[in-house]
Design a protein around this motif. Sequence first.
Motif, PDB file in Angstrom:
ATOM      1  N   VAL A  79      -2.896  -2.010  -7.890  1.00 54.62           N
ATOM      2  CA  VAL A  79      -2.502  -0.758  -7.854  1.00 54.62           C
ATOM      3  C   VAL A  79      -1.063   0.457  -8.199  1.00 54.62           C
ATOM      4  CG1 VAL A  79      -3.803   1.029  -7.345  1.00 54.62           C
ATOM      5  CG2 VAL A  79      -4.805  -0.365  -7.045  1.00 54.62           C
ATOM      6  N   ASP A  82       0.598  -1.218 -10.673  1.00 55.92           N
ATOM      7  CA  ASP A  82       0.069  -0.903 -12.593  1.00 55.92           C
ATOM      8  C   ASP A  82       0.570   0.971 -12.174  1.00 55.92           C
ATOM      9  OD1 ASP A  82      -1.220  -3.237 -13.119  1.00 55.92           O
ATOM     10  OD2 ASP A  82      -3.358  -2.073 -11.779  1.00 55.92           O
ATOM     11  N   ARG A  83       0.779   1.557 -11.548  1.00 56.76           N
ATOM     12  CA  ARG A  83       1.181   2.984 -11.303  1.00 56.76           C
ATOM     13  C   ARG A  83       2.640   2.683 -11.666  1.00 56.76           C
ATOM     14  NH1 ARG A  83       1.032   4.460  -6.058  1.00 56.76           N
ATOM     15  NH2 ARG A  83      -1.900   3.888  -6.417  1.00 56.76           N
TER      16      ARG A  83
END
Length: 109
Positions: A79, A82-83
Amino acid sequence: MTTPLETVRNIGPAMANALRLAGVGSAEALVAMGADAGYLRLLNPGARPHFIAYYAMVMGLQGRPWNDAKGAEKAALRVRFDRLKADASPTTDTTFERLLDEIGVRPAR
């Protein structure tokens, strides 16, 4: 005196060179900025994102083996990765294009 990037666990010669080219010149600098900011520095000049390289850096800064992340921890790292990819502003302009921008030949972007 600064400590070479290669002294950080999981940072080999290729990653150290890429970090230096991105403006991260020492192990102290990388530790101070942390893995997320350090990896973003790699992405902004246009480096291709690679999840394993990212989480190896995270693990290395924690003094852990590159493949130590498992389960929920690895999912949370995905996560974050991806950010970072979404936040990156890769610069792909050539030197010539940057010079054109400096003298105002191309429209502002």
